[in-house]
Every structure is written in structure tokens, then in C-alpha cells.
Design an enzyme around this catalytic site. Structure first.
Site, PDB file in Angstrom:
ATOM      1  N   GLY A   9       0.818  -1.199   0.000  1.00  0.00           N
ATOM      2  CA  GLY A   9       0.000   0.000   0.000  1.00  0.00           C
ATOM      3  C   GLY A   9       0.855   1.254   0.000  1.00  0.00           C
ATOM      4  O   GLY A   9       2.053   1.219   0.285  1.00  0.00           O
ATOM      5  N   CYS A  10       0.228   2.380  -0.313  1.00  0.00           N
ATOM      6  CA  CYS A  10       0.974   3.641  -0.408  1.00  0.00           C
ATOM      7  C   CYS A  10       1.466   4.119   0.954  1.00  0.00           C
ATOM      8  O   CYS A  10       2.660   4.400   1.124  1.00  0.00           O
ATOM      9  CB  CYS A  10       0.115   4.705  -1.091  1.00  0.00           C
ATOM     10  SG  CYS A  10      -1.536   4.905  -0.396  1.00  0.00           S
ATOM     11  N   TYR A  11       0.571   4.194   1.924  1.00  0.00           N
ATOM     12  CA  TYR A  11       1.003   4.606   3.263  1.00  0.00           C
ATOM     13  C   TYR A  11       2.042   3.646   3.850  1.00  0.00           C
ATOM     14  O   TYR A  11       3.049   4.091   4.420  1.00  0.00           O
ATOM     15  CB  TYR A  11      -0.192   4.703   4.205  1.00  0.00           C
ATOM     16  CG  TYR A  11      -1.087   5.900   4.020  1.00  0.00           C
ATOM     17  CD1 TYR A  11      -0.576   7.196   4.007  1.00  0.00           C
ATOM     18  CD2 TYR A  11      -2.467   5.746   3.891  1.00  0.00           C
ATOM     19  CE1 TYR A  11      -1.412   8.295   3.862  1.00  0.00           C
ATOM     20  CE2 TYR A  11      -3.316   6.839   3.749  1.00  0.00           C
ATOM     21  CZ  TYR A  11      -2.786   8.109   3.734  1.00  0.00           C
ATOM     22  OH  TYR A  11      -3.618   9.195   3.605  1.00  0.00           O
TER      23      TYR A  11
END
Length: 346
Positions: A149-151
Site C-alpha cells: 500500500g501507499c502509506y
């Protein structure tokens, strides 16, 4: 040439995959999948692709697609990839899933946080978490990649050297995260309308954001402890970009030089991770449109804490760029192929 199929090519991450792969020397995109725009020319969906992509969109038939390509990217909502994955598909083609379906190894945890049933748990053990900087050798041998995921990508890369070296207390980590609106996807939602997000900032998913268990699982694997964090994301009025500010309690007094040496040692051979100089906080504008992650830190002796910071483009290193980085490793290509994207400014 590597034949590529993209399922979900008309979402933000899917379109970013197309943009990057069109510049890749070893790739030919043969399938633009989109359940929303079947038979519509791709350049009619995204006019920036006018006279660049003349092909039309196909449906999201993964079994059919597996007969025609070497690798499939699934840039789809959670649940899709897990619902269609079969051994027959993986026996024919490599799959890089940009959703969360295979990121979390514990089925119960996935189902609890995402609120849906996992339909192919048998593939969880095989799936490799595609954070290239740490799992490079496993990625090279993988059939199925769980694109992070990005975070989590920005958080883990910002904190990893210090948690690995035992510099910070693992039960003290607080992550404050901010993301542009593209992180919420391209689907129409009232909360993402212009008048709702312009000139406004807000926290969301406070204590309940789905990326929390992903970060915790990776930190737990690194430390061999059960790591629990506080993670709070915020939506900010910009198109793209992620900024992480994380806090950890120091186990002992350390100097700037000691910590800088740790970061440099961990990332000196990592092309896409840039350790900034003293007094240079990461900024989203300096990584926009690129696969770079900029990281830095500040020691606060007054509170006995260290502040760890990171910035990256959520659609590139946080999604499509990292997926292409994984593909390069899987096919024995130079890791930077197609990804030497100079950050855009202004």
C-alpha cells in the site's frame, strides 16, 4: 518483449501503469482492462493518451487474459483478485496485485479490517510482499506479488532502518500521514468532490485505517515482536503525494551522525530511496511523478524522541511505479528500467 495486461487500467493507479509502461523498453501492453469502459478507446477515457494509445478497453476476464500475456497487473478494489485467482492462472502467467488481497498473511486480520471474505486464502503463503528494497530475492522467484500500500511503503521505508537496528521502542511508534485526493481512487464519492476537499484538511480512518495492520505485520516480521502502532492518515487538497511524519521513543541517546550513518548504510545502494541532508525535510513537490522516496529525521533530545519523515508520490512508488519495479525483478531486468522518472516541478 514482455506482454502485459492491466486489469483496472482506467483507475488512477491503472492509468499511471499505462503511462510508465509505455516508456518501458521491454514491454508491450496488449490488454487494457476496464469493466466501466468496455469497447471504448482508451484515449477517449484519458485524453492525454490521444494519438499515443489507440487500443480499446476489454473486460476484466482474468482467465482469458492469462492466455495472452506474460504478466497481469490487477489495479482493482480489494476482493477482485482474490475472487478470481486460480492455480491455472498462476501456472500460465505472473500476477502483480495492487490491491490489499495478499498483503496481510493472516486471513482473520484481513477480513476483520477490510470487512470482506477472502476467497483464495490458499495463495497467501505463496504471495510475496513486493517491497523491493527488502524482499528483492524472493520477488525474483515469485509468481504472485502483493504490491504494498501507499502509506505502508512510505512509512516502512522511513522507519525501517531504526526499528531494525533497535534504536527506537517498538511500542512507541506514532505515524501521522497525509495524502493527496488521488489516493481515494477515481470513483465518484461526495467526500471527494471539489467543494468538499478544497481549502480543507481532515483526518480519516482514525484508529481504523486498513493500512494499519499491514504496517504492523511488516514491523513485526522485522523485529520478531508483536508491534502495535498509532496510525492516523489525513486528506489534503492536492492531487498526489504522501507525507509521513513518524515519532519513536529512543532507547538510548544517539547523535545525528550515528543515525545518519545507519540510514546511509541501509539505503546507499537503493536507487529509489534518497536520504536527504541535515535540515532538509522531505517535501511532496520534490518527488511528484517519480519513483523516489525522500527520507530524513530529526532527533529531539528534549523529549527523547526521534522524528522520522518521508515523502513520495502515492501513484508511482506508492502504486504503479513499485509494481513495475517488481515486474523488472521478476523478469530479470534492470530494476530501474522504465522508472528513471525525473520528479516534476512546478
Amino acid at each position: 518483449m514482455i506482454k502485459v495486461g492491466i486489469i483496472g487500467s482506467t483507475g488512477y493507479a491503472g492509468q499511471e501503469l499505462v503511462r510508465i509502461l509505455l516508456q518501458h523498453k521491454e514491454v508491450s501492453i496488449v490488454w487494457y482492462g476496464s469493466k466501466s469502459y468496455i469497447d471504448k478507446k482508451y484515449s477517449e477515457v484519458f485524453q492525454n493518451m490521444f494519438q499515443i494509445v489507440e487500443e480499446s478497453c476489454f473486460d476484466d476476464n482474468m482467465e482469458e487474459l492469462a492466455r495472452h500475456v506474460d504478466v497481469i497487473f490487477t489495479a482493482t478494489p480489494q476482493g477482485f483478485c482474490a475472487s478470481v485467482m486460480t492455480e491455472d492462472i498462476l501456472s500460465k502467467v505472473k500476477v502483480i496485485d495492487l490491491s490489499a488481497d495478499y498483503r496481510i498473511k493472516d486471513v482473520k486480520t484481513y477480513e476483520e479490517w477490510y470487512g470482506i471474505k477472502h476467497n483464495s486464502p490458499d495463495f497467501l503463503k505463496e504471495a510475496v510482499y513486493g517491497l523491493c528494497e527488502f524482499n528483492r530475492e524472493d520477488i525474483k522467484k515469485a509468481r504472485l506479488i502483493a504490491n504494498p500500500g501507499c502509506y505502508p511503503t512510505c512509512s516502512i521505508l522511513s522507519i525501517y532502518p531504526l526499528i531494525k537496528e533497535g534504536i527506537i521502542e517498538t511500542d512507541s511508534i506514532i505515524i501521522d500521514a497525509k495524502s493527496g485526493v488521488s489516493g481515494a481512487g477515481r470513483g465518484a464519492k461526495v467526500d471527494n468532490l471539489y467543494c468538499e476537499v478544497n481549502e480543507n484538511m481532515k483526518a480519516y480512518g482514525v484508529s481504523t485505517h486498513r493500512h494499519t495492520p499491514e504496517i504492523e505485520e511488516q514491523f513485526s516480521l522485522i523485529t520478531l515482536e508483536n508491534v502495535t502502532i498509532n496510525f492516523t492518515p489525513h486528506l489534503v487538497p492536492m492531487n498526489r503525494g504522501i507525507l509521513i511524519t513518524a515519532y519513536g521513543k529512543l532507547k538510548k541517546r544517539v547523535s545525528y551522525e550515528e543515525v545518519k550513518e545507519i540510514y546511509d548504510r541501509y539505503y546507499e545502494k537503493e536507487y529509489f530511496v534518497r536520504v536527504l541532508e541535515k535540515g532538509m525535510p522531505p517535501e511532496t513537490r520534490w518527488v511528484e511523478g517519480s519513483n523516489f522516496v525522500d527520507v530524513n529525521f530529526v532527533i529531539d533530545n528534549r523529549t527523547n524522541r526521534i522524528i522520522m519523515m518521508g515523502a513520495m508520490d502515492n501513484l508511482v512508488k506508492g502504486a504503479a511505479g513499485q509494481a513495475v519495479q517488481n515486474m523488472n525483478l521478476m523478469f530479470g531486468l534492470p530494476e530501474q528500467e522504465g522508472l528513471k522518472l525525473v520528479p516534476m516541478f512546478p
